[in-house]
Write a protein that holds these residues in place. Structure first.
Motif, short mmCIF file in Angstrom:
data_model
loop_
_atom_site.label_atom_id
_atom_site.label_comp_id
_atom_site.label_asym_id
_atom_site.label_seq_id
_atom_site.Cartn_x
_atom_site.Cartn_y
_atom_site.Cartn_z
N LEU A 1 -82.37 55.06 45.32
CA LEU A 1 -81.63 56.23 45.28
C LEU A 1 -80.46 56.24 46.96
O LEU A 1 -79.09 56.80 46.65
CB LEU A 1 -82.61 57.78 45.66
N SER B 1 -87.56 58.94 32.06
CA SER B 1 -86.85 57.81 32.71
C SER B 1 -87.66 56.20 32.28
O SER B 1 -87.26 55.59 32.34
CB SER B 1 -86.65 57.58 34.10
N SER C 1 -81.34 60.65 36.50
CA SER C 1 -80.33 59.98 35.95
C SER C 1 -79.66 60.17 35.03
O SER C 1 -80.56 60.37 33.88
CB SER C 1 -80.15 58.29 37.09
N THR D 1 -73.92 56.27 32.27
CA THR D 1 -73.76 56.23 33.66
C THR D 1 -72.16 54.77 33.30
O THR D 1 -71.44 55.07 34.27
CB THR D 1 -74.88 55.09 34.36
N GLU E 1 -69.80 57.12 41.07
CA GLU E 1 -70.92 57.15 40.86
C GLU E 1 -71.41 57.96 41.90
O GLU E 1 -72.52 58.37 41.96
CB GLU E 1 -71.02 55.64 41.62
N PHE F 1 -74.50 62.49 40.90
CA PHE F 1 -76.30 63.01 40.89
C PHE F 1 -76.36 64.04 41.25
O PHE F 1 -75.59 64.75 40.61
CB PHE F 1 -76.98 61.25 41.87
N TYR G 1 -76.54 65.88 37.66
CA TYR G 1 -77.09 66.61 37.48
C TYR G 1 -77.50 67.69 37.10
O TYR G 1 -77.99 68.23 36.04
CB TYR G 1 -78.45 66.98 38.61
#
Length: 379
Positions: free
Chosen positions: A27, A71, A174, A180, A188, A192, A197
């Motif tokens: 992260l 995930s 994620s 992505t 990027e 998040f 999010y």
């Protein structure tokens, strides 16, 4: 304010990475988020508890750090992580059940299996007051297939949550590798907490509401964090643009707006979003009864969250509303806090909010300057 309850507070198991779970180093570089993020996630009874005591947080609901089982694309591995994490969390919170409870983790590959694991946590383990789902469930050979819980096949799970009176907290995670690559490559930094999010979770929550899930299960309660994942500030536009003439097949009740569900079936927390203007906007849109305090530790600072709430929000809201957000609403949304953990509602005075501060030698309310004749407060 004393005796605050915090509801979105992360925790991890030591062997999480070997089970497909969260690795702190993925992260942010070491030291960027609260010093040693990995150590802070593992800790419950030392640094975390000490900071709770210093900042007037009497109780935390802990949950396995995102993305948890959601995930993990492999069904068996996701179910294994959920089972191991639930057993471990139950054991940890029951070491100090007057200060901690747990939100159960579930694999959502199969709604019937998720229901079974939830029942196991609820009826066989101790310390659970709700469940947390980290947005969509990854599946498929490349992990790019996304399972959303507004599909009719998940009604068996929603029925179980309603039957158990178990609130469901929907938390971010994620994006899949494909999303992505297509959406966030080169940006990027937005994928998040800053944007991605909330964008993913608010779509999922609105999908569940407009699919009629809350109408089919009228006692079901959903919770989202981060001041509502942008939804409160868009509610007028959401309600206005869900035009029933344009969308006659939308399964939500025809006589309801999305805003009608807040405060009875949908609730938000302040986790990681410490803005007083944003809080006031949320209260104006969805009502004080729909808002609960949370921190998002260890991704956010316990002292920072509490100074904001106690000193800044505390100077803005009346004492009763402050205590409702800081404690009372959580007891109504999560009944097991009282039934299993002995928590009770408290008055503003009991929470050290307002009132005559006799412990500081006050004999008269309203003396903002403590000396009658000489100004002590800095201009």
């Amino acid at each position: 304010m004393l005796h605050k309850i915090a509801l979105e507070e992360a925790w991890n198991i030591p062997n999480a990475v070997s089970l497909g779970g969260f690795s702190p180093g993925t992260l942010a570089p070491a030291g960027v988020i609260g010093g040693d993020l990995g150590a802070n996630l593992l800790d419950i009874h030392t640094t975390r508890l000490h900071q709770m005591d210093e900042n007037g947080v009497s109780f935390m609901a802990l949950s396995l750090v995102s993305g948890g089982p959601q995930s993990i694309a492999d069904k068996d591995a996701a179910e294994k992580l959920a089972r191991i994490a639930n057993d471990a969390l139950s054991e940890e919170v029951m070491k100090n059940p007057t200060r901690f409870a747990g939100l159960a983790s579930l694999s959502m590959h199969d709604a019937a299996q998720a229901s079974s694991e939830l029942k196991r946590c609820w009826n066989e383990l101790q310390g659970f007051i709700g469940v947390i789902l980290n947005d969509f469930q990854s599946t498929g050979p490349d992990g790019n297939t996304m399972l959303y819980y507004d599909a009719p096949s998940y009604d068996i799970f929603w029925a179980t949550a309603e039957e158990l009176n178990c609130p469901v907290y929907i938390h971010p995670r994620s994006a899949t590798p494909e999303i992505t690559e297509k959406m966030w490559k080169g940006r990027e930094h937005l994928a998040f907490s800053a944007l991605g999010y909330a964008n993913r979770v608010n779509m999922h929550l609105l999908g569940i509401i407009t699919a009629g899930v809350l109408d089919r299960f009228p006692k079901l309660k959903l919770v989202v964090g981060h001041m509502g994942e942008h939804i409160p500030y868009d509610l007028y536009r959401i309600d206005h643009k869900l035009n029933r003439a344009r969308f006659p097949d939308m399964r939500m009740r025809k006589d309801r707006l999305v805003s009608d569900y807040f405060g009875t079936q949908v609730f938000i927390t302040t986790s990681g979003h410490f803005s007083t203007p944003a809080l006031l906007c949320a209260i104006a849109e969805i009502g004080v009864e729909a808002v609960m305090f949370s921190i998002d530790y260890p991704f956010e600072s316990i002292p920072n969250a509490c100074v904001w709430f106690d000193d800044h929000v505390g100077q803005t809201l009346n004492a009763r509303d402050l205590v409702r957000i800081g404690r009372g609403n959580a007891l109504r949304v999560y009944p097991r806090l009282g039934e299993r953990h002995g928590l009770v509602e408290m008055t503003p005075g009991e929470c050290a909010v307002g009132g005559l501060k006799v412990d500081e030698g006050e004999v008269e309310f309203g003396l903002y300057n403590k000396d009658w004749s000489r100004r002590l407060v800095r201009q």
